[in-house]
Design a protein around this motif. Structure first.
Motif, PDB file in Angstrom:
ATOM      1  N   MET A 193      -3.418 -17.659  23.119  1.00 28.50           N
ATOM      2  CA  MET A 193      -3.603 -17.934  24.538  1.00 28.50           C
ATOM      3  C   MET A 193      -2.675 -19.080  24.947  1.00 28.50           C
ATOM      4  SD  MET A 193      -7.709 -17.327  25.110  1.00 28.50           S
ATOM      5  CE  MET A 193      -8.174 -18.981  24.577  1.00 28.50           C
ATOM      6  N   LEU A 194      -2.257 -19.044  26.199  1.00 28.07           N
ATOM      7  CA  LEU A 194      -1.376 -20.090  26.718  1.00 28.07           C
ATOM      8  C   LEU A 194      -1.885 -20.574  28.070  1.00 28.07           C
ATOM      9  CD1 LEU A 194       2.063 -18.507  25.764  1.00 28.07           C
ATOM     10  CD2 LEU A 194       1.030 -20.549  24.762  1.00 28.07           C
ATOM     11  N   LYS A 248      -5.270 -14.424  29.978  1.00 31.76           N
ATOM     12  CA  LYS A 248      -5.491 -14.256  28.550  1.00 31.76           C
ATOM     13  C   LYS A 248      -5.657 -12.806  28.125  1.00 31.76           C
ATOM     14  CE  LYS A 248     -10.288 -15.642  28.847  1.00 31.76           C
ATOM     15  NZ  LYS A 248     -11.227 -16.733  28.790  1.00 31.76           N
ATOM     16  N   ILE A 249      -5.702 -11.890  29.075  1.00 32.33           N
ATOM     17  CA  ILE A 249      -5.740 -10.473  28.711  1.00 32.33           C
ATOM     18  C   ILE A 249      -4.364  -9.989  28.226  1.00 32.33           C
ATOM     19  CG2 ILE A 249      -5.147  -9.432  30.939  1.00 32.33           C
ATOM     20  CD1 ILE A 249      -7.402  -7.422  30.523  1.00 32.33           C
ATOM     21  N   LEU A 250      -3.334 -10.778  28.501  1.00 31.67           N
ATOM     22  CA  LEU A 250      -1.996 -10.418  28.032  1.00 31.67           C
ATOM     23  C   LEU A 250      -1.847 -10.879  26.581  1.00 31.67           C
ATOM     24  CD1 LEU A 250       0.109 -11.467  31.180  1.00 31.67           C
ATOM     25  CD2 LEU A 250      -0.880  -9.238  30.648  1.00 31.67           C
ATOM     26  N   SER A 251      -1.823  -9.946  25.664  1.00 31.50           N
ATOM     27  CA  SER A 251      -1.701 -10.293  24.244  1.00 31.50           C
ATOM     28  C   SER A 251      -0.313 -10.841  23.952  1.00 31.50           C
ATOM     29  CB  SER A 251      -1.936  -9.050  23.392  1.00 31.50           C
ATOM     30  OG  SER A 251      -0.859  -8.150  23.536  1.00 31.50           O
ATOM     31  N   ILE A 289      -1.358 -18.506  31.771  1.00 32.62           N
ATOM     32  CA  ILE A 289      -1.006 -17.098  31.580  1.00 32.62           C
ATOM     33  C   ILE A 289      -2.304 -16.332  31.324  1.00 32.62           C
ATOM     34  CG2 ILE A 289       0.200 -15.467  30.067  1.00 32.62           C
ATOM     35  CD1 ILE A 289       2.378 -17.546  29.706  1.00 32.62           C
TER      36      ILE A 289
END
Lengths: 146, 146, 146, 146, 146, 146, 146, 146, 146, 146
Positions: free
Chosen positions: C1-2, C7-10, C5
């Motif tokens: 996680m970032l 968090k659903i974007l792996s 951004i």
């Protein structure tokens, strides 16, 4: 890093430039060019965050342009109806003139979709972070004579 | 390239920063650091031609520093007898202060060979072209809370 | 996680979205789409258990739609004789309107088998667990200008 | 997707759960757990964007807990001095009670660094997007008797 | 092995059945079918020593047949002049009737060499040890609606 | 081949020299050295048919020797009782003197089995066809300062 | 290195020469030949820094020329308008005469682009550092009769 | 080695023979056949140093010939004008007669270049060290009925 | 499938049995054995859905037991306090007696965790679907003498 | 196959012999030696169906024995209590005498389990089909001086 070799050339890029031969083509693409999909049969080298001019200048220190063809350097033509300016092309021509006596005379233009087709058969594509538009440039390697 | 994400972060670097978790360490190494040999068990990401400050600043926009430890940032100590100056450390501290309220207080130092040992167990090592000496920096990732 | 951004974007999805360029296409497919067989020449990313709307919304935060074409978004047309309802298309249009000023105007339709053919040449296909039928959506990436 | 199997279980996750045997351990980690570095010798499965409870519930539909040990489920203990609340643990216990008659009695606790050591020898680690802290849970597989 | 899932389904087979989508085809081949050469572009799964009926029955517990086509199940026609009997086809039809209300009506036939051509484009081929001749069966996956 | 770079340096060798950092070691081994078994954890580069002197000279044009240690160059000592002559060592010292002002002073000796141990931890080993005996040489990379 | 086998033949080259059969073709290319791009479907072996004559002589000690065709050896014709001299061809013919009783009679010429097409279907391409121009040579393997 | 299985059949060869199905073809090639280039899409198995007869005899102990075609065995025809003798063909026919009641009747001939084309689509090619010329033989697998 | 070889032996299993040598050990594990984690350094072969007895019988037709040790066959001892019955052990002994004149005399027992340790160093582990508990069996290969 | 090189040496074996250096060890094992498990860290080359003598003779034509040690050849000692005869050792000694002037004097013996330990660190192991017992032989490579 090595003595006397521009440090912007990564180990992998140096290897690829070295293994290319006479008439192989290299695309230095801008940040919006679909480098990965165009380069499915090519070697794609990431240079994120760099502009094209600094790479072009470093590459031409070690990479000769083909003298067997008239236009060993090619730019992507602006699409009809797109009124974008391309001042970066002048920068490219100045850099090329530093390394090849033909200067701007050896620079040609290719229509956008023809450029894509050529890119698909290039030996390698460098993906930069260049933010200027229509800033892609294709180089054809010449003979190393020394 | 993506909207709102610094374009110096390559696709691969973005992936690696994202897959790191709480307490994983990242080394941003200078151009003379033996990144490939230190990173045999790590992920090594090439960022040739870039300096450390521009990468540090971009990374800290998306990467939180660990708040469970006092010194989530560490620099490599100058070797006794080596009278090199390290003005770049001040630059690092300014950049860190922009992203973490602890500022310079969260920056520590590690002796050269201890730094090497730590680097060997880092999650990833970024190989830059930074020409300043003793310019390596190690970051420990914190918790993402939003 | 970032930080900042979704968090659903792996990590892998973030990398793929980032390496796509102008005019590359991305399919967000529903749970019954034959993503693996359509995507033999593409990158297939599994997002099992997620619906399409939450992914579409997260993706459009970082991914610009192409402004060089009229319909950068395309849905799969309902087969003649199949009287299924597609209320999820309205949801898609609302999400798109949040991220692109053209809103529903930039959304087109493609006949089922033509959609399959297009999907086979996409850069990437995301396999979701979306249970709505005819819920596939194809996005064409635009130019990142910041 | 398959009939009668929770669709949040990806094809790869289903395969991994199936190939595990009696006494193999599985970690369902929260979004800040260093899943990739802890899982260097394990199989790491990304389930970004999902919470732990929905995965735990789906997994326990097909995955029996070990009855040869007293505590086949283990949570990571809160660090001394860290005053975070862990209401999610109650949720976990309710879910477990749905699938195993021992309920909360089969749930134990492991100190943070001991948990890390155990995780390093697990068969697989699932990386979720769970935002609750101390939300990691480790499961030990039992015997399938039907 | 998993609770509630037929144990003849190996971890890999379970994964493959799960990643297939609407309209993908699966061949369950008999022991003399040239599964490896037909399946050069497919996934080949070895189930040596098993008959087709037990696999067919297990697969149909989790795998829906396509309702968008009339004949989602196809058998290889006996070659003209070959007077072999195929009582196993009746067994197949009984098994199908247990899982699909259309029963034998959804079972068609394909000429031997046309069957080979179809098999070459299947998503997966299961190689069994079935000793009955002309015992190959091809299944087309339907929509999972629960 | 590239302009201004010795053509005996292959693309791969150039890449490896470039990716090495301060304090990494390189072995240029003679034709009888067990390069492949010593180099199981290293990168082994074949330069069959070449002598060591021509490679040493080419490498030192781009590769700086370490100035942080007294003996960045090391030769394998002749075994006690072996009365072989090693005139090639003088050739090496002349070549080194061309590229490093310390000349023969920076050349040391290591006992045969200690040399093997060092070689096993080198970054790379070059396998030449050098027929002189005891002709192995180990180089430690220095800092690139330009 | 092995007893009685020219040491310029690397282990890999020896393997490739040995696995070639009757009528397979081998290109020994000069330093400017685009060996890597021409050899995408072939095995490319790097012999950087070596000239073609020393390799040709070593190869013909173990590699018989085809006696079923008239011209088992072919050179790349000089392009019309290019007034380069090719004295190296005489060297090649002398070497061939040492190993094959047909001598220069078995040497033919192929036009440049036809040579490229043939090279693309060769079994292997050796990339040398030969600086003479038009110095590529293609060999067709014969039958080993001893 | 295994009980009751000819020990000339290597583990890999045994696996390949076993995974072949009805109508797959196998080439046992002589020592000059270009097995590696013909077998680019096949599995190539090295049996260097063995003659064809001993392999043929061992293979036919476990490998049935196709009874659905008239000529499941094929030899490469002698080229017109080549006056070589082929006594090895009689040996082959005797061996075949030991294992198949059709004996020499099931052996056909294929013209050299047609043989090459067939070989390119074979399932596997065995490279032997057979020194007899025109000694290649192609086998088509039959149905295993026990 | 092959003539005269039990068809339950898959091509891969046949290859593995054949490449094993004197004193190598093979585990045939029951359906709950953690075959994949125990077999990280071994070859794991899936035989899902099969019982151990049918595999044991087929394997012993081609695989000799070691006569240099007293107990080439070993079973996993029941854990103290676990009152499970193991009638399957009698079945194993009958099968062994069919293939080895020592019969039940060559069958020993190993404590559960010692069995795990031995299994970790086995050459291969077969994962079956055997539902009997404590049904794992370890075989040590003997010398093939024919 | 190549001119003047024994055709029993496969392309891969030739490559491996060539890449070995001074003091590397090679095991030529008999058909019952556990070559694959002993050779997990070595290169294993299959020569099924061949005896050791014909391989030993061919290998010694190109492979020099070490003259820096007294016993560059070693045999596996017969186990105490095993009254097997080893006439093949005399054959080995005759073959060695043909290629090395020291003859039988350079042949030593190693106890069985010590031999296994040595074999595990060999560079390569050749698996033959030699049916004689205690027929394994280990060779240490010498210096190539021509």
């Amino acid at each position: 890093m090595l003595k006397g070799i521009p440090k912007i050339l990564s180990p992998e890029l140096l290897m690829v430039l070295c293994e290319m031969g006479h008439s192989d083509r290299l695309v230095i693409s801008d940040g919006n060019f679909p480098a990965e999909s165009m380069g499915k049969d090519a070697i794609v080298i990431r240079c994120d965050g760099h502009g094209v001019p600094e790479l072009l200048d470093a590459i031409l220190q070690v990479f000769p342009l083909d003298t067997y063809v008239e236009k060993p350097v090619n730019l992507m033509e602006v699409m009809p109806g797109d009124d974008v300016e391309t001042p970066i092309w002048d920068t490219y021509k100045e850099i090329i003139a530093k390394h090849d006596s033909r200067g701007a005379d050896c620079v040609g233009n290719i229509e956008r979709f023809a450029f894509y087709d050529e890119a698909k058969t290039a030996y390698a594509i460098i993906a930069t972070g260049e933010s200027a538009l229509y800033a892609n440039v294709m180089l054809q390697k010449g003979v190393v004579t020394d």
